[in-house]
Write a protein that holds these residues in place. Structure first.
Motif, PDB file in Angstrom:
ATOM      1  N   ASP A 182      26.274  40.216  33.406  1.00 15.15           N
ATOM      2  CA  ASP A 182      27.370  39.876  34.313  1.00 15.15           C
ATOM      3  C   ASP A 182      26.999  40.103  35.766  1.00 15.15           C
ATOM      4  O   ASP A 182      26.089  40.864  36.093  1.00 15.15           O
ATOM      5  N   SER A 183      27.751  39.460  36.639  1.00 14.02           N
ATOM      6  CA  SER A 183      27.554  39.587  38.086  1.00 14.02           C
ATOM      7  C   SER A 183      28.086  40.941  38.562  1.00 14.02           C
ATOM      8  O   SER A 183      28.867  41.592  37.866  1.00 14.02           O
ATOM      9  N   PRO A 184      27.692  41.364  39.764  1.00 15.13           N
ATOM     10  CA  PRO A 184      28.211  42.628  40.302  1.00 15.13           C
ATOM     11  C   PRO A 184      29.741  42.644  40.402  1.00 15.13           C
ATOM     12  O   PRO A 184      30.360  43.688  40.176  1.00 15.13           O
ATOM     13  N   GLU A 185      30.344  41.505  40.707  1.00 16.17           N
ATOM     14  CA  GLU A 185      31.805  41.442  40.801  1.00 16.17           C
ATOM     15  C   GLU A 185      32.448  41.719  39.446  1.00 16.17           C
ATOM     16  O   GLU A 185      33.452  42.437  39.347  1.00 16.17           O
ATOM     17  N   THR A 186      31.869  41.167  38.396  1.00 17.00           N
ATOM     18  CA  THR A 186      32.395  41.385  37.053  1.00 17.00           C
ATOM     19  C   THR A 186      32.229  42.844  36.638  1.00 17.00           C
ATOM     20  O   THR A 186      33.119  43.426  36.017  1.00 17.00           O
ATOM     21  N   ILE A 187      31.102  43.426  37.008  1.00 23.16           N
ATOM     22  CA  ILE A 187      30.853  44.821  36.671  1.00 23.16           C
ATOM     23  C   ILE A 187      31.883  45.725  37.357  1.00 23.16           C
ATOM     24  O   ILE A 187      32.394  46.673  36.760  1.00 23.16           O
ATOM     25  N   VAL A 188      32.229  45.411  38.611  1.00 16.88           N
ATOM     26  CA  VAL A 188      33.252  46.185  39.328  1.00 16.88           C
ATOM     27  C   VAL A 188      34.597  46.053  38.622  1.00 16.88           C
ATOM     28  O   VAL A 188      35.326  47.032  38.445  1.00 16.88           O
ATOM     29  N   LYS A 189      34.936  44.834  38.191  1.00 14.55           N
ATOM     30  CA  LYS A 189      36.189  44.622  37.454  1.00 14.55           C
ATOM     31  C   LYS A 189      36.192  45.428  36.154  1.00 14.55           C
ATOM     32  O   LYS A 189      37.214  46.006  35.772  1.00 14.55           O
ATOM     33  N   ILE A 190      35.054  45.458  35.472  1.00 15.18           N
ATOM     34  CA  ILE A 190      34.938  46.228  34.231  1.00 15.18           C
ATOM     35  C   ILE A 190      35.132  47.717  34.521  1.00 15.18           C
ATOM     36  O   ILE A 190      35.848  48.421  33.798  1.00 15.18           O
ATOM     37  N   ALA A 191      34.523  48.198  35.608  1.00 13.14           N
ATOM     38  CA  ALA A 191      34.645  49.615  35.967  1.00 13.14           C
ATOM     39  C   ALA A 191      36.094  49.977  36.286  1.00 13.14           C
ATOM     40  O   ALA A 191      36.583  51.034  35.883  1.00 13.14           O
ATOM     41  N   ILE A 192      36.806  49.099  36.985  1.00 12.36           N
ATOM     42  CA  ILE A 192      38.213  49.364  37.311  1.00 12.36           C
ATOM     43  C   ILE A 192      39.057  49.373  36.046  1.00 12.36           C
ATOM     44  O   ILE A 192      39.911  50.241  35.857  1.00 12.36           O
ATOM     45  N   SER A 193      38.801  48.429  35.154  1.00 14.17           N
ATOM     46  CA  SER A 193      39.506  48.395  33.879  1.00 14.17           C
ATOM     47  C   SER A 193      39.251  49.677  33.087  1.00 14.17           C
ATOM     48  O   SER A 193      40.156  50.273  32.500  1.00 14.17           O
ATOM     49  N   THR A 194      38.008  50.117  33.095  1.00 16.03           N
ATOM     50  CA  THR A 194      37.627  51.338  32.395  1.00 16.03           C
ATOM     51  C   THR A 194      38.315  52.553  32.993  1.00 16.03           C
ATOM     52  O   THR A 194      38.768  53.440  32.273  1.00 16.03           O
ATOM     53  N   LEU A 195      38.412  52.586  34.318  1.00 12.72           N
ATOM     54  CA  LEU A 195      39.088  53.699  34.987  1.00 12.72           C
ATOM     55  C   LEU A 195      40.547  53.775  34.550  1.00 12.72           C
ATOM     56  O   LEU A 195      41.059  54.856  34.252  1.00 12.72           O
ATOM     57  N   HIS A 196      41.216  52.625  34.466  1.00 13.51           N
ATOM     58  CA  HIS A 196      42.611  52.609  34.020  1.00 13.51           C
ATOM     59  C   HIS A 196      42.740  53.122  32.585  1.00 13.51           C
ATOM     60  O   HIS A 196      43.667  53.863  32.260  1.00 13.51           O
ATOM     61  N   GLN A 197      41.799  52.736  31.726  1.00 15.49           N
ATOM     62  CA  GLN A 197      41.834  53.207  30.342  1.00 15.49           C
ATOM     63  C   GLN A 197      41.634  54.719  30.250  1.00 15.49           C
ATOM     64  O   GLN A 197      42.287  55.398  29.458  1.00 15.49           O
TER      65      GLN A 197
END
Length: 193
Positions: A95-110
């Protein structure tokens, strides 16, 4: 973490958040708040202590080398975050860096789910009591806390330099209340019998 960066975080994030919470529970700005921190020297600078004193924030420090047992973020939030992030990254390796950031934010919420947060406090021997008037009190489970401290003493983790040559020649900080007289005066912390 530097002292300046921590002080900036306190001024820009912590103090406004605490003031907002005080207004939310309809308390004036004189209502004391507590901040549980480790013994990092940047957290205990005179400027940080001054910020706390001016904003009625009481600092409570942990014993040296005990964050893996007593630091709430280490006990539940960070480990959950890392495991969620690892599992998501396994499925999204290209994935692109933007997608990785989105994944990290989603993970933080979880990882910040209320039940995980409450369980992290419980592992550290800290129980949260919300009273009908909106006040939140931290009750220390003395049995759990004493067990953790005893485990640390057995493992010699409270003694910073057991069996090794000291690499830093600075006085180790103790632990407890940085401003304990004021804190006891406010009676915001109760020990569970």
């Amino acid at each position: 973490m530097t002292g300046d960066l921590f002080a900036e975080w306190m001024l820009k994030c912590l103090v406004p958040f605490l003031n907002k919470q005080r207004k939310l529970i309809k308390k004036d700005l004189k209502q004391p708040a507590a901040l549980l921190i480790d013994n990092c020297s940047s957290h205990l600078s005179s400027y940080c202590k001054q910020i706390c004193a001016l904003n009625n924030v009481k600092l409570i420090t942990l014993p040296p080398n005990s964050t893996q047992y007593l630091q709430v973020l280490d006990l539940g939030i960070f480990s959950n975050f890392k495991s969620h992030l690892q599992s998501l990254r396994c499925h999204n390796t290209h994935d692109s860096p933007e997608t990785i950031v989105k994944i990290a934010i989603s993970t933080l919420h979880q990882s910040l789910a209320p039940i995980d947060t409450r369980n992290s406090f419980k592992k550290a021997g800290i129980l949260l009591d919300v009273l009908p008037n909106g006040h939140v009190y931290c009750t220390i489970n003395k049995e759990v806390f004493d067990y953790i401290i005893k485990s640390l003493e057995i493992e010699h983790l409270l003694l910073k330099y057991v069996g090794t040559r000291p690499t830093r020649f600075r006085r180790p900080n103790g632990f407890g209340f940085v401003n304990s007289d004021e804190y006891e005066e406010q009676q915001c912390l109760r020990f569970k019998e």
